[in-house]
Design an enzyme around this catalytic site. Structure first.
Site, mmCIF file in Angstrom:
data_model
loop_
_atom_site.group_PDB
_atom_site.id
_atom_site.type_symbol
_atom_site.label_atom_id
_atom_site.label_comp_id
_atom_site.label_asym_id
_atom_site.label_seq_id
_atom_site.Cartn_x
_atom_site.Cartn_y
_atom_site.Cartn_z
ATOM 1 N N LYS A 122 -12.038 -29.643 -33.547
ATOM 2 C CA LYS A 122 -12.376 -28.970 -32.194
ATOM 3 C C LYS A 122 -13.379 -27.786 -32.318
ATOM 4 O O LYS A 122 -13.501 -27.047 -33.259
ATOM 5 C CB LYS A 122 -10.841 -28.215 -31.901
ATOM 6 N N LYS A 175 -12.584 -32.911 -29.980
ATOM 7 C CA LYS A 175 -12.957 -32.238 -28.810
ATOM 8 C C LYS A 175 -14.087 -31.351 -28.622
ATOM 9 O O LYS A 175 -13.963 -30.483 -29.693
ATOM 10 C CB LYS A 175 -11.461 -31.209 -28.472
HETATM 11 C C1 PBG Z 1 -5.846 -24.019 -26.308
HETATM 12 C C2 PBG Z 1 -6.783 -25.149 -25.758
HETATM 13 C C3 PBG Z 1 -7.993 -25.174 -25.109
HETATM 14 C C4 PBG Z 1 -8.054 -26.479 -24.545
HETATM 15 C C5 PBG Z 1 -7.260 -27.135 -24.877
HETATM 16 N N1 PBG Z 1 -6.236 -26.386 -25.774
HETATM 17 C C6 PBG Z 1 -8.886 -24.118 -24.712
HETATM 18 C C7 PBG Z 1 -9.649 -23.273 -25.922
HETATM 19 O O1 PBG Z 1 -9.518 -23.529 -27.102
HETATM 20 O O2 PBG Z 1 -10.117 -22.310 -25.367
HETATM 21 C C8 PBG Z 1 -9.416 -26.905 -23.696
HETATM 22 C C9 PBG Z 1 -9.178 -27.944 -22.929
HETATM 23 C C10 PBG Z 1 -10.257 -28.169 -21.813
HETATM 24 O O3 PBG Z 1 -11.166 -27.628 -21.631
HETATM 25 O O4 PBG Z 1 -10.014 -28.980 -21.079
HETATM 26 N N2 PBG Z 1 -6.382 -23.825 -27.633
HETATM 27 ZN ZN ZN Z 2 -5.505 -21.625 -28.340
#
Ligand code: PBG
Ligand code: ZN
Length: 330
Positions: A201, A254
Site C-alpha cells: 500500500k 493499492k
Molecule cells: C485506511 C484506508 C484508506 C483507504 C483504504 N483504507 C485511506 C488511507 O490510507 O489514507 C483508501 C481507499 C481509497 O482511496 O479508495 N487506512
Molecule cells: Zn488507516
C-alpha cells in the site's frame, strides 16, 4: 517460417467481432468484484460524497439495504468502512463491539447472509488525529507508535470477526500487523477467519476523495512514515513476502490502475490470491472526466478494471462494482 508482413497480418484477427470476443483472454466477471461501503454512525439518511459521484455515506439500515441490493445484482463481497460518532486519541471506537463497523457488519450479514463481508481493519477513521495508530512523542515530533498500534489492530480484528465479518483486511501498514491479528484471531477461536492484507500500500495522492468519505484525513503530517514510497520498487516483494510469512491468506496492492507493474510483479512472484484496490482517486478521475464529456464512462471503467485483471489481480475492489455488475450482464 513466419516472415511477418505481408504473410502475417495481425489485423486479420480483428475484423470479425465474434472472433474478437472469442480471443479475448481477459474477461472481467462479477465474481471477482468487491464493493466498498461507508457506514456512518450519525447520519439519518444517506449523503453523497461530493468528490465521488454516486458513492454515499450511509446510516446502518441504509448500508444493509444497499448491500442486499448489491447481492441481488450478483456482487459477492463488500468491504466495510465505519465512520464513528466520536473519535479519541487511541481510536477506541474501532474495537467497540457496539461500534459503527460492528453494527454495519451485523446488519449486512442479517440482510444478505450470503454476501461475503470484509472489514477494513484500521484506526484512522477512529482516531481524533486521523493517523492509522496511536501517536508517540518521539524526538522531533509525533509519530505513529507501531507496536502500540498492533494490540489495537488485533482487538479491532477480533471484534469485527465476532460481529460477523467473514474476512478482515488490515490496512494500517504497521510492521507486524498481520502476525498480531493472526495470533489474536487464533486465540479467540477464530482460526477460520482469513486475512486479506493490504500488503503493498503506497502513500498515494489517489486516496483524497476517500479521506473525505471516511472522514479520516490526518490532522497533521502525512502517512509517508508507514505507507510505501511509490518510487521504491525494492520494497514491494519485501512487504508482500513479510505479510505472507506472518500469516496473510490473501494479498492486496493499492492503488491499482497506476500500479499495474506492481500487481504484475506480485502476481508473478507469489502464490497467494491477489486483490487490487481501484481507489477513490482513480474512480473520481473517470467519473469526473466522464461528467465533463471527456471520456465515455462505461468504456473507460471497463477498460481500466479489465487492465487491472490483465495485470494479474484475482479480486478487484472498486467503487464501480455496482455499475460493472450491470454492464457485465448487458
Ligand atoms: C485506511 C484506508 C484508506 C483507504 C483504504 N483504507 C485511506 C488511507 O490510507 O489514507 C483508501 C481507499 C481509497 O482511496 O479508495 N487506512
Ligand atoms: Zn488507516
Amino acid at each position: 517460417m513466419n516472415l511477418g508482413y505481408p504473410t502475417r497480418r495481425l489485423r486479420r484477427l480483428r475484423y470479425n467481432p465474434t472472433l474478437r470476443a472469442m480471443l479475448a483472454g481477459v474477461r472481467l466477471s462479477v465474481e471477482e468484484l468487491i464493493a466498498p461501503i461507508f457506514a456512518h454512525e450519525t447520519l439519518d439518511r444517506r449523503r453523497e460524497i461530493s468528490t465521488m459521484p454516486h458513492q454515499f455515506q450511509r446510516p446502518v439500515a441504509d448500508a444493509a439495504e444497499y448491500a442486499a441490493a448489491l447481492a441481488g445484482k450478483g456482487i459477492r463481497a463488500v468491504l466495510i468502512f465505519g465512520i464513528p460518532a466520536r473519535k479519541d486519541a487511541a481510536g477506541s471506537g474501532a474495537w467497540d463491539d457496539q461500534g459503527i463497523a460492528q453494527q454495519a457488519i451485523r446488519a449486512i450479514k442479517s440482510a444478505a447472509p450470503q454476501l461475503l463481508v470484509i472489514a477494513d481493519t484500521c484506526l484512522c477513521e477512529y482516531t481524533d488525529h486521523g493517523h492509522c495508530g496511536p501517536l508517540t512523542g518521539a524526538a522531533g515530533g509525533a509519530d505513529v507508535d507501531n507496536d502500540a498500534a498492533l494490540a489495537a489492530l488485533a482487538r479491532t480484528a477480533v471484534s469485527q470477526a465476532r460481529a460477523g465479518a467473514d474476512v478482515v483486511a488490515p490496512s494500517a501498514m504497521m510492521d507486524g500487523q498481520v502476525r498480531a491479528i493472526r495470533t489474536a484471531l487464533d486465540s479467540a477461536g477464530l482460526e477460520r477467519t482469513p486475512i486479506l492484507a493490504y500488503a503493498v500500500k503506497f502513500a498515494s495522492a489517489l486516496y483524497g476523495p476517500f479521506r473525505a468519505a471516511a472522514e479520516s484525513a490526518p490532522a497533521f503530517g502525512d502517512r509517508r512514515s508507514y505507507q510505501m514510497d511509490p518510487l521504491s520498487p525494492r520494497q514491494i516483494l519485501a512487504e508482500a513476502g513479510a505479510d505472507l510469512a506472518e500469516g496473510a491468506d490473501m494479498l492486496m496492492v493499492k492503488p491499482a490502475a497506476a500500479y499495474l507493474d506492481v500487481i504484475s510483479a506480485v502476481s508473478a512472484a507469489l502464490d497467494a490470491p491477489l486483490a487490487a484496490y481501484h481507489t477513490s482517486g482513480e474512480y473520481a478521475m473517470i467519473k469526473l472526466a466522464a461528467a465533463a464529456g471527456a471520456i465515455d464512462e462505461k468504456r473507460a471503467a471497463m477498460e481500466v478494471t479489465s487492465a487491472i485483471k490483465r495485470a494479474g489481480a484475482d479480486l478487484i475492489i472498486s467503487y464501480f462494482a455496482e455499475d460493472l455488475a450491470g454492464w457485465l450482464r448487458e
